[in-house]
Design a protein around this motif. Structure first.
Motif, PDB file in Angstrom:
ATOM      1  N   GLN A  16       0.884  -1.145  -0.453  1.00 49.59           N
ATOM      2  CA  GLN A  16       0.210  -0.154  -0.185  1.00 49.59           C
ATOM      3  C   GLN A  16       0.271   1.398  -0.017  1.00 49.59           C
ATOM      4  O   GLN A  16       2.194   1.018  -0.419  1.00 49.59           O
ATOM      5  CB  GLN A  16      -0.989   0.120   1.193  1.00 49.59           C
ATOM      6  CG  GLN A  16       0.323  -0.139   2.386  1.00 49.59           C
ATOM      7  CD  GLN A  16      -1.310  -0.110   3.640  1.00 49.59           C
ATOM      8  OE1 GLN A  16      -2.367  -0.714   3.360  1.00 49.59           O
ATOM      9  NE2 GLN A  16      -0.626   0.451   5.349  1.00 49.59           N
ATOM     10  N   ASP A  28      -3.300  10.474   0.584  1.00 49.16           N
ATOM     11  CA  ASP A  28      -5.252  10.580   0.535  1.00 49.16           C
ATOM     12  C   ASP A  28      -5.055  10.498  -1.376  1.00 49.16           C
ATOM     13  O   ASP A  28      -6.586  10.257  -1.363  1.00 49.16           O
ATOM     14  CB  ASP A  28      -5.779  10.793   1.574  1.00 49.16           C
ATOM     15  CG  ASP A  28      -5.604  12.221   0.931  1.00 49.16           C
ATOM     16  OD1 ASP A  28      -4.670  13.012   0.349  1.00 49.16           O
ATOM     17  OD2 ASP A  28      -5.903  12.919   2.090  1.00 49.16           O
ATOM     18  N   ARG A  77      -3.277  -3.085  -2.129  1.00 50.66           N
ATOM     19  CA  ARG A  77      -4.969  -1.543  -1.946  1.00 50.66           C
ATOM     20  C   ARG A  77      -4.134  -0.323  -2.952  1.00 50.66           C
ATOM     21  O   ARG A  77      -3.172   0.429  -2.385  1.00 50.66           O
ATOM     22  CB  ARG A  77      -4.177  -1.239  -0.698  1.00 50.66           C
ATOM     23  CG  ARG A  77      -5.633  -0.824   0.104  1.00 50.66           C
ATOM     24  CD  ARG A  77      -4.992  -0.040   1.523  1.00 50.66           C
ATOM     25  NE  ARG A  77      -6.138   1.256   1.915  1.00 50.66           N
ATOM     26  CZ  ARG A  77      -5.826   3.487   1.938  1.00 50.66           C
ATOM     27  NH1 ARG A  77      -4.401   3.057   1.084  1.00 50.66           N
ATOM     28  NH2 ARG A  77      -6.379   3.081   2.872  1.00 50.66           N
ATOM     29  N   HIS A  94      -5.417   2.600  -3.117  1.00 48.80           N
ATOM     30  CA  HIS A  94      -6.226   4.144  -3.439  1.00 48.80           C
ATOM     31  C   HIS A  94      -6.320   5.179  -4.211  1.00 48.80           C
ATOM     32  O   HIS A  94      -7.599   5.616  -4.088  1.00 48.80           O
ATOM     33  CB  HIS A  94      -5.896   4.683  -2.066  1.00 48.80           C
ATOM     34  CG  HIS A  94      -4.606   5.401  -1.771  1.00 48.80           C
ATOM     35  ND1 HIS A  94      -3.843   5.157  -1.223  1.00 48.80           N
ATOM     36  CD2 HIS A  94      -5.219   6.568  -1.787  1.00 48.80           C
ATOM     37  CE1 HIS A  94      -2.908   5.726  -1.909  1.00 48.80           C
ATOM     38  NE2 HIS A  94      -3.627   6.851  -1.582  1.00 48.80           N
ATOM     39  N   GLY A  95      -5.328   5.542  -4.808  1.00 44.65           N
ATOM     40  CA  GLY A  95      -5.884   6.554  -5.827  1.00 44.65           C
ATOM     41  C   GLY A  95      -4.556   5.891  -6.764  1.00 44.65           C
ATOM     42  O   GLY A  95      -4.383   4.837  -7.188  1.00 44.65           O
ATOM     43  N   SER A 114     -10.048   1.680  -4.945  1.00 47.78           N
ATOM     44  CA  SER A 114     -11.000   2.675  -4.594  1.00 47.78           C
ATOM     45  C   SER A 114     -11.557   3.039  -6.887  1.00 47.78           C
ATOM     46  O   SER A 114     -10.055   3.171  -7.546  1.00 47.78           O
ATOM     47  CB  SER A 114     -10.634   3.775  -4.360  1.00 47.78           C
ATOM     48  OG  SER A 114     -10.280   4.978  -4.417  1.00 47.78           O
ATOM     49  N   TRP A 128     -11.110   5.940  -7.374  1.00 48.48           N
ATOM     50  CA  TRP A 128     -10.347   6.759  -8.060  1.00 48.48           C
ATOM     51  C   TRP A 128      -8.966   7.156  -8.343  1.00 48.48           C
ATOM     52  O   TRP A 128      -7.871   7.609  -8.975  1.00 48.48           O
ATOM     53  CB  TRP A 128     -10.353   8.311  -7.162  1.00 48.48           C
ATOM     54  CG  TRP A 128     -10.956   8.213  -6.131  1.00 48.48           C
ATOM     55  CD1 TRP A 128     -11.585   8.162  -4.362  1.00 48.48           C
ATOM     56  CD2 TRP A 128     -12.132   9.269  -6.232  1.00 48.48           C
ATOM     57  NE1 TRP A 128     -12.835   8.566  -3.867  1.00 48.48           N
ATOM     58  CE2 TRP A 128     -13.382   9.814  -5.572  1.00 48.48           C
ATOM     59  CE3 TRP A 128     -12.644  10.547  -7.450  1.00 48.48           C
ATOM     60  CZ2 TRP A 128     -14.538  10.241  -5.141  1.00 48.48           C
ATOM     61  CZ3 TRP A 128     -13.503  11.288  -7.370  1.00 48.48           C
ATOM     62  CH2 TRP A 128     -14.337  10.759  -6.890  1.00 48.48           C
ATOM     63  N   THR A 142     -16.082   4.088  -2.272  1.00 52.33           N
ATOM     64  CA  THR A 142     -15.317   4.851  -1.675  1.00 52.33           C
ATOM     65  C   THR A 142     -13.342   4.193  -0.915  1.00 52.33           C
ATOM     66  O   THR A 142     -13.613   2.416  -1.099  1.00 52.33           O
ATOM     67  CB  THR A 142     -15.851   5.076  -0.110  1.00 52.33           C
ATOM     68  OG1 THR A 142     -15.887   4.005   0.773  1.00 52.33           O
ATOM     69  CG2 THR A 142     -17.494   5.988  -0.927  1.00 52.33           C
ATOM     70  N   VAL A 143     -12.791   5.024  -0.738  1.00 50.19           N
ATOM     71  CA  VAL A 143     -12.354   4.172   0.199  1.00 50.19           C
ATOM     72  C   VAL A 143     -11.719   3.420   1.136  1.00 50.19           C
ATOM     73  O   VAL A 143     -11.942   2.317   1.480  1.00 50.19           O
ATOM     74  CB  VAL A 143     -10.700   5.484   0.477  1.00 50.19           C
ATOM     75  CG1 VAL A 143      -9.741   4.856   1.278  1.00 50.19           C
ATOM     76  CG2 VAL A 143     -10.153   6.072  -1.015  1.00 50.19           C
ATOM     77  N   GLU A 144     -13.114   4.069   2.457  1.00 47.74           N
ATOM     78  CA  GLU A 144     -13.427   3.030   3.001  1.00 47.74           C
ATOM     79  C   GLU A 144     -14.301   1.956   2.746  1.00 47.74           C
ATOM     80  O   GLU A 144     -14.175   0.878   3.423  1.00 47.74           O
ATOM     81  CB  GLU A 144     -15.076   4.111   4.182  1.00 47.74           C
ATOM     82  CG  GLU A 144     -14.355   5.268   4.704  1.00 47.74           C
ATOM     83  CD  GLU A 144     -13.806   7.045   3.092  1.00 47.74           C
ATOM     84  OE1 GLU A 144     -13.272   7.546   3.609  1.00 47.74           O
ATOM     85  OE2 GLU A 144     -14.183   6.180   2.419  1.00 47.74           O
ATOM     86  N   LEU A 197     -13.387  -0.358   0.190  1.00 44.23           N
ATOM     87  CA  LEU A 197     -12.326  -0.322   0.011  1.00 44.23           C
ATOM     88  C   LEU A 197     -11.523  -1.134   1.091  1.00 44.23           C
ATOM     89  O   LEU A 197     -11.542  -2.309   0.946  1.00 44.23           O
ATOM     90  CB  LEU A 197     -11.220   0.432  -1.361  1.00 44.23           C
ATOM     91  CG  LEU A 197      -9.765  -0.010  -0.867  1.00 44.23           C
ATOM     92  CD1 LEU A 197      -9.044  -1.383  -1.816  1.00 44.23           C
ATOM     93  CD2 LEU A 197      -8.760   1.039  -1.465  1.00 44.23           C
ATOM     94  N   ASP A 198     -11.835  -0.526   2.200  1.00 46.56           N
ATOM     95  CA  ASP A 198     -10.500  -0.907   3.637  1.00 46.56           C
ATOM     96  C   ASP A 198     -11.769  -2.042   4.242  1.00 46.56           C
ATOM     97  O   ASP A 198     -10.998  -3.112   4.561  1.00 46.56           O
ATOM     98  CB  ASP A 198     -10.312   0.169   4.134  1.00 46.56           C
ATOM     99  CG  ASP A 198      -9.037   0.870   3.381  1.00 46.56           C
ATOM    100  OD1 ASP A 198      -8.619   0.278   2.860  1.00 46.56           O
ATOM    101  OD2 ASP A 198      -8.865   2.360   4.296  1.00 46.56           O
TER     102      ASP A 198
END
Length: 259
Positions: free
Chosen positions: A60, A64, A109, A111-112, A131, A133, A191-193, A195-196
């Motif tokens: 990861q 953000d 992971r 995230h962006g 995500s 994004w 969303t990242v949330e 994803l996590d």
């Protein structure tokens, strides 16, 4: 020497209670990878591969917005000759080969955004979750070089058609959904949330999986890639030569000036 640039950033690594090895790229805001971070990343992957307490490795990055922007432009700009150029790009080759040969299932992971070598990392893991994004781009051709070193990993994941699409359309972003449709990402979340939350559940399952079976899966997944170290060394030399051309140097200067 090309390593005159400041030693910014860090690769964090730890083992959590669930036999999970966690590696975090932390060079915010863009999580670019200079030579020293590539070396640390390779070492962390191989060390976790040798650790019997670890069943799966999570890759990861911090921040953000950007998962990984690929090669450090400071590092690219400081290359003085072909030897330095080849060695810089060999950093990416070694990381990809570490992910390939470490013996443990690797999960990303994302995230962006992922650019260049960041797309290479997504391609070299066994399972990537993202995500929405997490748009992607291979920008190397716009710098008068090319994604030669990461090419085997990207092509293996998304096929020659997808790889040529990204490599030749070097200035346009492709969406996370596009990446999922091509097989680069296995899951994409709003969303990242989300994803996590899913990632935590997914990783918990590895507590019940057979380490022996996982190791055999790893070997099976990567059959036919045994020549990658040789291929990537040749590709690193290609990139190292191209980065010294006037056109590449001018393109790199323009990007650094905008940064």
């Amino acid at each position: 020497m090309f390593n005159k640039t400041p030693m910014r950033g860090k690769i964090h690594h730890r083992i959590d209670k669930n036999h999970l090895g966690i590696i975090t790229i932390d060079n915010q805001p863009h999580n670019a990878l200079p030579a020293h971070l590539l070396a640390d990343l390779e070492t962390s992957i191989l060390d976790m591969g040798d650790n019997d307490a670890i069943r799966v490795i999570l890759l990861q990055s911090a921040g953000d917005r950007v998962f990984c922007a690929g090669a450090s432009f400071d590092g690219l700009a400081s290359i003085q000759d072909k030897k330095e150029g080849k060695e810089f790009f060999m950093g990416f080759a070694r990381v990809i080969n570490a992910l390939r040969s470490c013996g443990k299932i690797t999960i990303a992971r994302v995230h962006g955004k992922a650019v260049g070598g960041g797309v290479g990392l997504c391609s070299a893991v066994d399972y990537a979750m993202a995500s929405k994004w997490a748009s992607i781009r291979l920008s190397e051709l716009s710098l008068a070089i090319g994604p030669f070193v990461i090419g085997p990993a990207v092509e293996r994941k998304i096929g020659l058609s997808g790889f040529s699409h990204l490599a030749l359309n070097a200035t346009e972003w492709q969406t996370a959904e596009w990446a999922r449709s091509k097989g680069l990402f296995q899951e994409v979340f709003e969303t990242v949330e989300q994803l996590d939350a899913y990632l935590e559940t997914f990783l918990d399952r590895f507590l019940d999986y057979s380490p022996a079976a996982l190791a055999q899966f790893k070997n099976m997944f990567w059959e036919g890639t045994e020549d990658w170290p040789t291929v990537m060394e040749q590709r690193a030399a290609q990139s190292g030569n191209l980065v010294l051309t006037d056109q590449a140097q001018e393109a790199i200067r323009k990007v650094k000036k905008k940064a």
